[in-house]
Design a protein around this motif. Structure first.
Motif, PDB file in Angstrom:
ATOM      1  N   PHE A 139     -15.041   1.307  74.445  1.00  0.00           N
ATOM      2  CA  PHE A 139     -14.545   2.624  74.045  1.00  0.00           C
ATOM      3  C   PHE A 139     -14.740   3.521  75.251  1.00  0.00           C
ATOM      4  CE2 PHE A 139     -15.611   0.495  70.142  1.00  0.00           C
ATOM      5  CZ  PHE A 139     -14.623   0.899  69.258  1.00  0.00           C
ATOM      6  N   SER A 191     -15.701  -4.968  54.464  1.00  0.00           N
ATOM      7  CA  SER A 191     -14.728  -4.737  55.524  1.00  0.00           C
ATOM      8  C   SER A 191     -15.358  -4.018  56.721  1.00  0.00           C
ATOM      9  CB  SER A 191     -13.592  -3.893  54.952  1.00  0.00           C
ATOM     10  OG  SER A 191     -12.533  -3.901  55.838  1.00  0.00           O
ATOM     11  N   GLY A 192     -15.078  -4.514  57.895  1.00  0.00           N
ATOM     12  CA  GLY A 192     -15.533  -3.835  59.104  1.00  0.00           C
ATOM     13  C   GLY A 192     -16.908  -4.258  59.573  1.00  0.00           C
ATOM     14  N   CYS A 193     -17.519  -5.230  58.907  1.00  0.00           N
ATOM     15  CA  CYS A 193     -18.877  -5.593  59.310  1.00  0.00           C
ATOM     16  C   CYS A 193     -18.877  -6.564  60.480  1.00  0.00           C
ATOM     17  CB  CYS A 193     -19.665  -6.137  58.131  1.00  0.00           C
ATOM     18  SG  CYS A 193     -19.114  -7.747  57.609  1.00  0.00           S
ATOM     19  N   GLY A 194     -17.723  -7.033  60.909  1.00  0.00           N
ATOM     20  CA  GLY A 194     -17.670  -7.849  62.122  1.00  0.00           C
ATOM     21  C   GLY A 194     -17.401  -9.321  61.885  1.00  0.00           C
ATOM     22  N   LYS A 195     -16.940  -9.663  60.689  1.00  0.00           N
ATOM     23  CA  LYS A 195     -16.712 -11.076  60.370  1.00  0.00           C
ATOM     24  C   LYS A 195     -15.602 -11.672  61.237  1.00  0.00           C
ATOM     25  CE  LYS A 195     -15.652 -10.143  56.069  1.00  0.00           C
ATOM     26  NZ  LYS A 195     -15.652  -8.691  56.004  1.00  0.00           N
ATOM     27  N   SER A 196     -14.477 -10.951  61.287  1.00  0.00           N
ATOM     28  CA  SER A 196     -13.362 -11.482  62.083  1.00  0.00           C
ATOM     29  C   SER A 196     -13.708 -11.500  63.559  1.00  0.00           C
ATOM     30  CB  SER A 196     -12.110 -10.632  61.882  1.00  0.00           C
ATOM     31  OG  SER A 196     -11.702 -10.693  60.550  1.00  0.00           O
ATOM     32  N   THR A 197     -14.422 -10.485  63.985  1.00  0.00           N
ATOM     33  CA  THR A 197     -14.821 -10.436  65.391  1.00  0.00           C
ATOM     34  C   THR A 197     -15.681 -11.643  65.737  1.00  0.00           C
ATOM     35  OG1 THR A 197     -14.799  -8.036  65.224  1.00  0.00           O
ATOM     36  CG2 THR A 197     -15.883  -8.984  67.149  1.00  0.00           C
ATOM     37  N   PHE A 249     -16.856  -4.019  71.972  1.00  0.00           N
ATOM     38  CA  PHE A 249     -15.527  -3.516  72.323  1.00  0.00           C
ATOM     39  C   PHE A 249     -15.674  -2.271  73.180  1.00  0.00           C
ATOM     40  CE2 PHE A 249     -14.546  -5.693  68.253  1.00  0.00           C
ATOM     41  CZ  PHE A 249     -13.696  -6.635  68.793  1.00  0.00           C
ATOM     42  N   LEU A 257     -18.017   1.706  64.740  1.00  0.00           N
ATOM     43  CA  LEU A 257     -18.853   1.177  65.820  1.00  0.00           C
ATOM     44  C   LEU A 257     -19.536   2.274  66.615  1.00  0.00           C
ATOM     45  CD1 LEU A 257     -16.705  -1.764  67.160  1.00  0.00           C
ATOM     46  CD2 LEU A 257     -18.573  -1.785  65.518  1.00  0.00           C
ATOM     47  N   ALA A 308     -19.684  -5.013  67.991  1.00  0.00           N
ATOM     48  CA  ALA A 308     -19.215  -5.209  66.619  1.00  0.00           C
ATOM     49  C   ALA A 308     -19.940  -6.408  66.016  1.00  0.00           C
ATOM     50  CB  ALA A 308     -17.710  -5.434  66.595  1.00  0.00           C
ATOM     51  N   GLU A 313     -11.022 -15.279  55.738  1.00  0.00           N
ATOM     52  CA  GLU A 313     -10.466 -14.768  54.482  1.00  0.00           C
ATOM     53  C   GLU A 313      -9.170 -15.481  54.101  1.00  0.00           C
ATOM     54  OE1 GLU A 313     -11.289 -11.083  53.385  1.00  0.00           O
ATOM     55  OE2 GLU A 313     -12.309 -10.387  55.181  1.00  0.00           O
TER      56      GLU A 313
HETATM   57  N1  LIG Z   1     -10.052  -5.026  69.275  1.00  0.00           N
HETATM   58  C1  LIG Z   1     -10.926  -4.122  68.807  1.00  0.00           C
HETATM   59  N2  LIG Z   1     -11.198  -3.006  69.508  1.00  0.00           N
HETATM   60  C2  LIG Z   1     -12.084  -2.107  69.040  1.00  0.00           C
HETATM   61  N3  LIG Z   1     -12.738  -2.224  67.882  1.00  0.00           N
HETATM   62  C3  LIG Z   1     -12.513  -3.296  67.127  1.00  0.00           C
HETATM   63  C4  LIG Z   1     -11.580  -4.299  67.540  1.00  0.00           C
HETATM   64  N4  LIG Z   1     -11.551  -5.267  66.590  1.00  0.00           N
HETATM   65  C5  LIG Z   1     -12.423  -4.879  65.627  1.00  0.00           C
HETATM   66  N5  LIG Z   1     -13.001  -3.698  65.957  1.00  0.00           N
HETATM   67  C6  LIG Z   1     -14.024  -2.995  65.165  1.00  0.00           C
HETATM   68  O1  LIG Z   1     -15.090  -3.874  64.996  1.00  0.00           O
HETATM   69  C7  LIG Z   1     -15.640  -3.752  63.696  1.00  0.00           C
HETATM   70  C8  LIG Z   1     -15.611  -5.083  63.021  1.00  0.00           C
HETATM   71  O2  LIG Z   1     -14.271  -5.461  62.772  1.00  0.00           O
HETATM   72  P1  LIG Z   1     -13.875  -6.843  62.124  1.00  0.00           P
HETATM   73  O3  LIG Z   1     -12.407  -6.919  62.084  1.00  0.00           O
HETATM   74  O4  LIG Z   1     -14.589  -7.925  62.802  1.00  0.00           O
HETATM   75  O5  LIG Z   1     -14.424  -6.668  60.655  1.00  0.00           O
HETATM   76  P2  LIG Z   1     -14.258  -7.620  59.415  1.00  0.00           P
HETATM   77  O6  LIG Z   1     -15.623  -7.845  58.893  1.00  0.00           O
HETATM   78  O7  LIG Z   1     -13.461  -8.800  59.745  1.00  0.00           O
HETATM   79  O8  LIG Z   1     -13.494  -6.698  58.401  1.00  0.00           O
HETATM   80  P3  LIG Z   1     -12.326  -7.054  57.366  1.00  0.00           P
HETATM   81  O9  LIG Z   1     -13.001  -7.516  56.123  1.00  0.00           O
HETATM   82  O10 LIG Z   1     -11.649  -5.734  57.180  1.00  0.00           O
HETATM   83  O11 LIG Z   1     -11.465  -8.086  57.998  1.00  0.00           O
HETATM   84  C9  LIG Z   1     -14.827  -2.679  63.002  1.00  0.00           C
HETATM   85  O12 LIG Z   1     -15.535  -1.460  63.102  1.00  0.00           O
HETATM   86  C10 LIG Z   1     -13.567  -2.627  63.775  1.00  0.00           C
HETATM   87  O13 LIG Z   1     -13.026  -1.338  63.734  1.00  0.00           O
END
Ligand SMILES: Nc1ncnc2c1ncn2[C@@H]1O[C@H](COP(=O)(O)OP(=O)(O)OP(=O)(O)O)[C@@H](O)[C@H]1O
Ligand code: SF4
Ligand SMILES: [Mg+2]
Lengths: 334, 319
Positions: free
Chosen positions: A19, A46-52, A17, A282, A26, A183
């Motif tokens: 910045f 949370s935040g480990c990048g699963k959704s990404t 992403f 990140l 991510a 999730e």
């Molecule tokens: N569009 C974006 N722009 C900048 N940073 C992002 C963006 N989307 C996610 N991030 C960052 O990327 C990292 C991973 O986010 P992600 O949503 O993939 O985590 P996750 O494992 O799905 O967490 P959760 O369990 O909370 O859903 C986080 O640090 C988040 O802040």
């Protein structure tokens, strides 16, 4: 080229992403495979990048602020090379996606029927009547009572569990071989969670699709998954079949998830160590050396690997790093 | 929905009653009466008092109110002292002008506001978006009379593109000429009103679109394989337009009341002009009815907004 390719292959995927002027990953060099008829769980806090990771596979990121490298191979195609038009043929047709929040992921102004039917419109030549029949069939399949009536309702008129069933029906509409569920039960009550998980397992049995199930709940993993990949700070730190992972977790992060307390082999005082903190943001994430090391400060410096990579320690069991040999966890056998 | 509307309309009756009492009391507080500024200084005070008596101006407030109400219910809203005509006739003579002005203003407001808001939201952070934001900032910051005077000065006097005052040219003879002349006179004041009205529309639409873009239901739509253009038209714009749609009633009201100043500055003889003029001449019966009309309009606007919201958003049920 391999004789038999996996249903879906993710190779060295990096999603960064923006910045300001720099990109921070991510998802950092993730490789995965998904087979037919398999539920692959991806766990991590949370935040480990699963959704990404999930949205990268679907190609849903805004190209202006994201940089994606690597490959997502499906049917010998690298999806990441596709233009929007071709990608849209894959989305919903070959890969269905289920999101976390069943209220937010439905359009509040559209009836249930229209939302499910929309998915059919772009991937089939069914006429209105056939679409109706298919929507009814889907609603029955996901266990919605009185489907004739429910399909005329709006999302807010349904309970959370019902809404999530609708979201699942949308994902299933075109019988996609791959389903990514991000999730799917997190936002639901415990009893409903179990129902939805049962439903997913049933669907998997019926359709034989491959499912990537993203969760941070190891209970969910134990109940449903065939294989597990544990993610920490954008990387996969351990990957194994589900029984193996629960019986024989290696990476300290996996073990901490399994609720053991890391304990040094040669540690003589009986101090208990608990893992504190969260995944660093990140920008603050150390990109060199081991990412988990800062959260287990009591492990001696020299047990860490310089730049840990995934090692296959036994067939199908991969662990990032080798330092797991240097300590064990309380309650675990030596 | 019809039940709700009927109930709301019935509810308006006591609201209007209370409103009328309030305005009646306020009007009574205003200094002077229609005879105070009368030009003939030779008039004998006793005679003046007799006139006041004759017009019932010396009666106690409740008596005056009840008398007025009785007449109003029979369609007689009193007489204008200034025009020596029934108030209804005076207002009716101006209403056409104001309705035309408001209508054109509304059309222009949405014609300018909707596309700018949509483009700014759709392509946010682009040069286009930034330009729209500058426009919006200026139109928000500039007071109505400053903008109006500027428009008159630039386009009316200096460039001479539009008539700067009046509502129709005396030279218009045929009906067609009259219409064209009216339209021509309308342009400058309605553009001015519209520029001011677009601010909130653009702002709402833009930010709603930007929010909707990253919403989960848009992710769902995209993961179904819906082409992005369709995602915008079927999902994003519809959701983003909710506050605009429900704001429609209020927008109408604010255009009507905003036109009070616009009409004054453009010497456009509508209801707003009449209102200010009546305040100057202390023509109570006119002021009172106009104030009541604006209040009534406010109630209608609120109702209209609620009805629209109910119609476009299935989640809303207003009782
Ligand atoms: N569009 C974006 N722009 C900048 N940073 C992002 C963006 N989307 C996610 N991030 C960052 O990327 C990292 C991973 O986010 P992600 O949503 O993939 O985590 P996750 O494992 O799905 O967490 P959760 O369990 O909370 O859903 C986080 O640090 C988040 O802040
Ligand atoms: S080197 Fe140590 S801290 Fe790093 S991955 Fe391995 S066990 Fe974890
Ligand atoms: Mg997530």
């Amino acid at each position: 080229m391999a004789v038999e390719r996996s249903l879906l292959e993710v190779n060295n995927l990096e999603t960064g992403f923006r910045f300001g002027d720099v990109y921070h990953n991510a998802v950092d060099d993730v490789s995965l495979t998904l087979e037919n008829n398999e539920i692959l769980a991806i766990v991590g806090e949370s935040g480990c990048g699963k959704s990404t990771l999930a949205t990268s596979i679907m190609g849903l990121h805004d190209p202006k602020n994201t940089e994606i490298k690597g490959e997502v191979i499906y049917k010998d195609l690298n999806l990441l090379d596709l233009n929007e038009k071709l990608y849209n043929r894959i989305r919903g047709n070959d890969i269905g996606m289920i999101f976390q929040d069943p209220l937010g992921s439905l359009n509040p102004l559209m009836t249930i029927y229209n939302q499910i039917s929309e998915s059919l419109e772009y991937h089939s030549d069914l006429n209105e009547e056939q679409r109706r029949a298919r929507v009814l069939e889907l609603l029955n399949q996901v266990g919605i009572p009185r489907p004739e009536q429910i399909m005329k309702n709006y999302p807010h008129e349904l309970s959370g569990g019902m809404r999530q069933r609708v979201v699942i029906a949308i994902a299933l509409a075109n019988k996609p071989p791959v389903i990514i569920a991000d999730e799917p039960t997190t936002a639901l009550d415990v009893t409903i969670q179990a129902q939805i998980l049962d439903l997913m397992v049933d669907i998997q049995d019926e359709t034989g699709s491959g499912i990537i199930l993203i969760t941070h709940d190891l209970g969910v993993v134990a109940e449903t998954a065939d294989r597990v990949a544990v993610m920490y700070a954008g990387q996969i730190v351990e990957e194994a079949p589900v029984e193996e992972l629960f019986a024989n977790p290696k990476h300290p992060y996996t073990r901490s998830l399994l609720n053991s307390i890391p304990h040094e082999l040669e540690d003589d005082d009986d101090e208990l160590h608990v893992i504190h903190g969260t995944v660093p943001s990140l920008q603050k994430l150390p990109r060199k050396g081991c990412r988990f090391a800062p959260r287990i400060p009591w492990i001696p410096e020299d047990s860490h690997e310089e730049n840990p990579v995934l090692h296959e320690i036994s067939p199908n069991h991969k662990v990032r790093c080798t330092c797991w040999k240097h300590f064990h966890f309380e309650g675990e056998d030596e | 929905m019809w039940k709700t509307i009927i109930r709301r309309v019935l509810l308006m009756i006591p609201q209007i009653l209370i409103l009328s009492i309030l305005i009646f009391i306020l009007a009574d507080f205003m200094p002077g009466d229609p005879f105070t500024g009368l030009v003939d200084p030779n008039l004998d005070p006793a005679q003046l008092d007799a006139m006041r008596e004759a017009y019932g101006l010396n009666d106690p407030l409740p008596v005056k109110y009840v008398r007025w109400m009785k007449n109003a219910l029979q369609g007689d809203f009193g007489r204008s002292f200034n025009y020596q005509q029934p108030v209804t006739a005076v207002i009716a003579g101006r209403m056409g002008n104001t309705i035309r002005l408001s209508l054109l203003s509304i059309i222009l407001t949405y014609l300018i506001g909707l596309p700018l808001g949509i483009l700014a939201g759709r392509y946010n952070e682009s040069i286009l978006d930034k330009t729209v934001l500058v426009y919006n900032f200026v139109s928000f910051a500039v007071p109505i009379f400053v903008l109006a005077l500027l428009m008159v000065w630039v386009f009316g006097y200096n460039l001479n593109w539009f008539p700067a005052r009046g509502s129709i040219s005396v030279n218009a003879v045929t009906q067609w000429d009259k219409w064209m002349s009216q339209l021509y006179h309308l342009l400058l004041p309605s553009i001015t009103t519209a520029i001011l009205g677009t601010t909130s529309i653009i702002q709402y639409l833009r930010s709603e679109i930007i929010d909707a873009k990253v919403s989960d239901y848009v992710k769902t739509a995209r993961s179904k394989g819906v082409p992005i253009q369709k995602v915008y038209t079927k999902h994003i714009f519809r959701n983003a337009s909710l506050p605009i749609a429900s704001g429609f009633g209020f927008t109408i009201v604010s255009l009507f009341t905003g036109s009070i100043f616009i009409e004054k500055i453009f010497t456009y003889r509508g209801m707003g002009y009449l209102f200010l003029q009546s305040i100057n001449t202390r023509d109570y019966s006119v002021i009172f009815v106009l104030a009541l009309f604006y209040g009534f309009l406010g109630l209608i606007g609120t109702l209209l907004s609620d009805v629209i919201l109910m119609a476009v958003d299935p989640r809303i049920r207003i009782d």
